[in-house]
Write an enzyme that holds these catalytic residues in place. Structure first.
Site, PDB file in Angstrom:
ATOM      1  N   LYS A 184     -13.978   1.165  14.977  1.00 31.25           N
ATOM      2  CA  LYS A 184     -12.656   0.537  15.187  1.00 31.25           C
ATOM      3  C   LYS A 184     -12.167   0.744  16.625  1.00 31.25           C
ATOM      4  O   LYS A 184     -11.496  -0.112  17.198  1.00 31.25           O
ATOM      5  CB  LYS A 184     -11.633   1.095  14.193  1.00 31.25           C
ATOM      6  CG  LYS A 184     -11.825   0.532  12.799  1.00 31.25           C
ATOM      7  CD  LYS A 184     -10.849   1.089  11.785  1.00 31.25           C
ATOM      8  CE  LYS A 184     -11.210   0.541  10.400  1.00 31.25           C
ATOM      9  NZ  LYS A 184     -10.548   1.215   9.299  1.00 31.25           N
ATOM     10  N   LYS A 239     -11.287  -2.723  18.391  1.00 28.43           N
ATOM     11  CA  LYS A 239      -9.866  -3.018  18.596  1.00 28.43           C
ATOM     12  C   LYS A 239      -9.399  -2.689  20.013  1.00 28.43           C
ATOM     13  O   LYS A 239      -8.202  -2.600  20.269  1.00 28.43           O
ATOM     14  CB  LYS A 239      -9.032  -2.285  17.545  1.00 28.43           C
ATOM     15  CG  LYS A 239      -9.446  -2.679  16.109  1.00 28.43           C
ATOM     16  CD  LYS A 239      -8.402  -2.355  15.079  1.00 28.43           C
ATOM     17  CE  LYS A 239      -8.896  -2.758  13.678  1.00 28.43           C
ATOM     18  NZ  LYS A 239      -7.841  -3.230  12.794  1.00 28.43           N
ATOM     19  N   ASP A 262      -4.210  -6.194   4.871  1.00 29.57           N
ATOM     20  CA  ASP A 262      -5.253  -7.040   5.469  1.00 29.57           C
ATOM     21  C   ASP A 262      -5.234  -8.452   4.890  1.00 29.57           C
ATOM     22  O   ASP A 262      -5.677  -9.386   5.538  1.00 29.57           O
ATOM     23  CB  ASP A 262      -6.631  -6.399   5.256  1.00 29.57           C
ATOM     24  CG  ASP A 262      -6.805  -5.173   6.146  1.00 29.57           C
ATOM     25  OD1 ASP A 262      -6.432  -5.258   7.333  1.00 29.57           O
ATOM     26  OD2 ASP A 262      -7.268  -4.126   5.657  1.00 29.57           O
ATOM     27  N   ASN A 297       0.861  -1.189   0.000  1.00 27.50           N
ATOM     28  CA  ASN A 297       0.000   0.000   0.000  1.00 27.50           C
ATOM     29  C   ASN A 297       0.896   1.237   0.000  1.00 27.50           C
ATOM     30  O   ASN A 297       2.122   1.116  -0.031  1.00 27.50           O
ATOM     31  CB  ASN A 297      -0.961  -0.028   1.192  1.00 27.50           C
ATOM     32  CG  ASN A 297      -0.212  -0.086   2.501  1.00 27.50           C
ATOM     33  OD1 ASN A 297       0.575   0.798   2.809  1.00 27.50           O
ATOM     34  ND2 ASN A 297      -0.429  -1.146   3.270  1.00 27.50           N
ATOM     35  N   ASP A 325      -4.889  -9.566  12.456  1.00 27.52           N
ATOM     36  CA  ASP A 325      -5.054  -8.164  12.856  1.00 27.52           C
ATOM     37  C   ASP A 325      -4.200  -7.982  14.109  1.00 27.52           C
ATOM     38  O   ASP A 325      -4.509  -8.538  15.176  1.00 27.52           O
ATOM     39  CB  ASP A 325      -6.528  -7.841  13.123  1.00 27.52           C
ATOM     40  CG  ASP A 325      -6.714  -6.350  13.356  1.00 27.52           C
ATOM     41  OD1 ASP A 325      -6.105  -5.817  14.308  1.00 27.52           O
ATOM     42  OD2 ASP A 325      -7.420  -5.704  12.580  1.00 27.52           O
ATOM     43  N   ILE A 326      -3.110  -7.235  13.964  1.00 30.74           N
ATOM     44  CA  ILE A 326      -2.114  -7.152  15.049  1.00 30.74           C
ATOM     45  C   ILE A 326      -2.734  -6.528  16.302  1.00 30.74           C
ATOM     46  O   ILE A 326      -2.563  -7.036  17.418  1.00 30.74           O
ATOM     47  CB  ILE A 326      -0.865  -6.369  14.571  1.00 30.74           C
ATOM     48  CG1 ILE A 326      -0.235  -7.118  13.390  1.00 30.74           C
ATOM     49  CG2 ILE A 326       0.133  -6.182  15.711  1.00 30.74           C
ATOM     50  CD1 ILE A 326       0.906  -6.390  12.708  1.00 30.74           C
TER      51      ILE A 326
HETATM   52  O1  PMT Z   1       2.988   5.977   6.582  1.00 34.22           O
HETATM   53  P1  PMT Z   1       2.517   7.310   6.037  1.00 34.22           P
HETATM   54  O2  PMT Z   1       2.797   7.474   4.563  1.00 34.22           O
HETATM   55  O3  PMT Z   1       3.038   8.468   6.856  1.00 34.22           O
HETATM   56  O4  PMT Z   1       0.917   7.359   6.134  1.00 34.22           O
HETATM   57  C1  PMT Z   1       0.311   7.410   7.397  1.00 34.22           C
HETATM   58  C2  PMT Z   1      -0.928   6.492   7.453  1.00 34.22           C
HETATM   59  C3  PMT Z   1      -2.004   7.009   6.531  1.00 34.22           C
HETATM   60  C4  PMT Z   1      -0.536   5.062   7.060  1.00 34.22           C
HETATM   61  C5  PMT Z   1      -1.397   6.512   8.958  1.00 34.22           C
HETATM   62  O5  PMT Z   1      -1.744   7.819   9.314  1.00 34.22           O
HETATM   63  C6  PMT Z   1      -2.579   5.580   9.182  1.00 34.22           C
HETATM   64  O6  PMT Z   1      -3.724   5.909   8.986  1.00 34.22           O
HETATM   65  N1  PMT Z   1      -2.254   4.314   9.610  1.00 34.22           N
HETATM   66  C7  PMT Z   1      -3.218   3.221   9.755  1.00 34.22           C
HETATM   67  C8  PMT Z   1      -3.509   2.628   8.415  1.00 34.22           C
HETATM   68  C9  PMT Z   1      -4.500   1.480   8.518  1.00 34.22           C
HETATM   69  O7  PMT Z   1      -4.125   0.362   8.223  1.00 34.22           O
HETATM   70  O8  PMT Z   1      -5.681   1.794   8.975  1.00 34.22           O
HETATM   71  P2  PMT Z   1      -6.915   0.718   9.152  1.00 34.22           P
HETATM   72  O9  PMT Z   1      -8.075   1.600   9.354  1.00 34.22           O
HETATM   73  O10 PMT Z   1      -6.929  -0.236   8.016  1.00 34.22           O
HETATM   74  O11 PMT Z   1      -6.524  -0.084  10.457  1.00 34.22           O
HETATM   75  C10 PMT Z   1      -6.989   0.272  11.753  1.00 34.22           C
HETATM   76  C11 PMT Z   1      -5.929   0.017  12.796  1.00 34.22           C
HETATM   77  O12 PMT Z   1      -5.665  -1.389  12.869  1.00 34.22           O
HETATM   78  C12 PMT Z   1      -4.606   0.685  12.528  1.00 34.22           C
HETATM   79  O13 PMT Z   1      -4.097   1.162  13.752  1.00 34.22           O
HETATM   80  C13 PMT Z   1      -3.739  -0.437  11.969  1.00 34.22           C
HETATM   81  O14 PMT Z   1      -2.352  -0.244  12.296  1.00 34.22           O
HETATM   82  C14 PMT Z   1      -4.300  -1.653  12.706  1.00 34.22           C
HETATM   83  N2  PMT Z   1      -4.203  -2.921  11.937  1.00 34.22           N
HETATM   84  C15 PMT Z   1      -4.799  -3.019  10.722  1.00 34.22           C
HETATM   85  C16 PMT Z   1      -4.745  -4.223  10.035  1.00 34.22           C
HETATM   86  C17 PMT Z   1      -4.069  -5.319  10.619  1.00 34.22           C
HETATM   87  N3  PMT Z   1      -3.986  -6.481   9.981  1.00 34.22           N
HETATM   88  N4  PMT Z   1      -3.485  -5.179  11.811  1.00 34.22           N
HETATM   89  C18 PMT Z   1      -3.564  -4.005  12.491  1.00 34.22           C
HETATM   90  O15 PMT Z   1      -3.024  -3.901  13.589  1.00 34.22           O
END
Ligand code: PMT
Length: 397
Positions: A336, A340, A278, A209, A305-306
């Site tokens: 979320k 989470k 994901d 991504n 999902d960590i």
């Molecule tokens: O890295 P940059 O270029 O500076 O960009 C920053 C960013 C946009 C990546 C950052 O600000 C951000 O939004 N990070 C989270 C991205 C994300 O995966 O969001 P999500 O809405 O899909 O996930 C929700 C949360 O679950 C996040 O805290 C993510 O780290 C966590 N997660 C998601 C999937 C997974 N398999 N395990 C997780 O722990």
């Protein structure tokens, strides 16, 4: 930034001494009053007159130099400085500092000061690795001396390894943290995930991504500057390891989870800024798939999902997650937050130009478990990191 601050810059006899002229200028450009003290060896490599011209202040070398009328120079510098920076610092001078010798102006100043001290070592990699040097560094760290870790590179002598003086920008960053930083995260063990994960399809292709790691690295640096011990688990990213934080480089989501688990016991605050893939391909081909083989259907399976996985072992740790959304930003982020087990979620709209993925700026809404909400203006990711930590600071015990 350093307006009104008095910095004593000690320069010792490394070939990197010429870089200290830039360091002196940069400290002054940011508003500091800089007084340079050279060791005798440094004065052979760069003339006192250079620093006198750059700083407009007298430069001392010998313990008996007395350029300040009516004042004893080493006491004036020891007690009148807000910060003492030794850059570059040779192996010999580290040994002197560790053992409390005082046979020239700089070592005498250091023995007589209560000011914070920061040291940027510069030496041959073998000298740096030597158990005597490592023991001296450990002694000085245990006394609170702040090290700006040496960088990897080619030495003037032709050897390659760790030992090059850190960049002027990194020395300035540590000076800024010491002189202006809040220390409200002292004693906290902060674990940050950052960047994307890459899920291999074959030896040359992967699912990825647009995350650069900038947001997570900014958080790691802000937590470090506010006194925390920081471990950064960083997915594939072109960014440098932040100085003063332990960085674990990983590629896949599974590796990221393993790295997080390995540091779990010592973590008191978990910040999940990584954009974890994901899904991953069910299989990664051992050889490159040829395009002559025609169309290709990939079968994907979910990655762990960590955050949700670690929530089972949350204990009294504080959890901060991110929500990367393109619509219904607050609504999705709130879901979320609950799903989470987060204490705080940082929602960013990644469909907006100039913020979110791979930009230098971000704009966020913070939503906390107790229903509080706070929106930020568009700011640098470093300023956003401090905005987030300000909210977390109130949750610390
Ligand atoms: O890295 P940059 O270029 O500076 O960009 C920053 C960013 C946009 C990546 C950052 O600000 C951000 O939004 N990070 C989270 C991205 C994300 O995966 O969001 P999500 O809405 O899909 O996930 C929700 C949360 O679950 C996040 O805290 C993510 O780290 C966590 N997660 C998601 C999937 C997974 N398999 N395990 C997780 O722990």
């Amino acid at each position: 930034m350093f307006a009104g601050k008095k910095v004593c810059l000690g320069v010792t006899g490394s070939i990197a001494a010429y870089k200290s002229a830039d360091l002196a200028r940069e400290l002054m450009r940011q508003g500091a009053e800089v007084t340079v003290v050279l060791t005798k060896s440094a004065a052979k490599l760069i003339a006192p007159a250079t620093f006198e011209a750059l700083t407009g202040r007298p430069v001392t070398v010998d313990a008996f130099d007395e350029p300040f009328a009516g004042k004893i120079a080493h006491i004036e510098l020891a007690q009148g400085s807000d910060l003492i920076v030794v850059a570059p610092c040779t192996a010999d001078f580290l040994a002197k500092m560790a053992h409390g010798l005082a046979d020239d102006m700089l070592s005498t100043v250091l023995l007589a000061t209560d000011a914070p001290v920061s040291v940027a070592p510069a030496m041959n990699p073998k000298m740096l690795d030597h158990p005597a040097t490592q023991a001296n560094i450990a002694t000085l760290k245990s006394r609170g001396v702040q090290f700006v870790e040496p960088a990897y590179g080619l030495m003037a002598c032709g050897d390659e390894g760790y030992g090059k003086m850190a960049d002027v920008a990194d020395i300035i960053a540590i000076a800024r943290a010491i002189l202006t930083g809040k220390r409200d995260f002292e004693g906290e063990q902060v674990l940050v995930t950052a960047g994307p994960t890459h899920e291999p399809i074959d030896p040359v292709r992967h699912i990825a991504n647009r995350s650069s790691g900038k947001m997570g690295v900014a958080l790691a640096e802000a937590a470090r500057d506010r006194g925390a011990t920081v471990v950064l688990v960083l997915g594939p990213s072109p960014l440098k390891d932040p100085i003063g934080a332990e960085t674990i480089r990983v590629t896949t989501a599974k590796e990221m989870l393993r790295a997080v688990e390995s540091k779990w016991d010592s973590c008191s605050l978990f910040i999940s800024a990584a954009a974890v893939a994901d899904y991953r391909p069910v299989e990664s081909l051992p050889d490159k798939r040829k395009k002559e083989e025609g169309s290709w259907t990939l079968k994907l399976e979910p990655n762990p999902d960590i955050l949700q996985h670690m929530a089972k072992k949350k204990g009294d740790r504080i959890f901060v997650g991110f929500a990367a959304e393109t619509k219904s930003v607050k609504k999705n982020a709130k879901e979320k937050l609950t799903k989470k087990s987060l204490d705080l979620i940082v929602a960013n709209d990644v469909s907006q130009k100039g913020i979110g993925f791979d930009s230098d700026d971000n704009q966020v809404i913070l939503l906390s478990r107790d229903g509080q909400e706070k929106a930020s203006p568009k700011m640098s990711k470093r300023a956003i990191a401090d905005f987030i930590l300000d909210a977390v600071s109130g949750m610390l015990k």
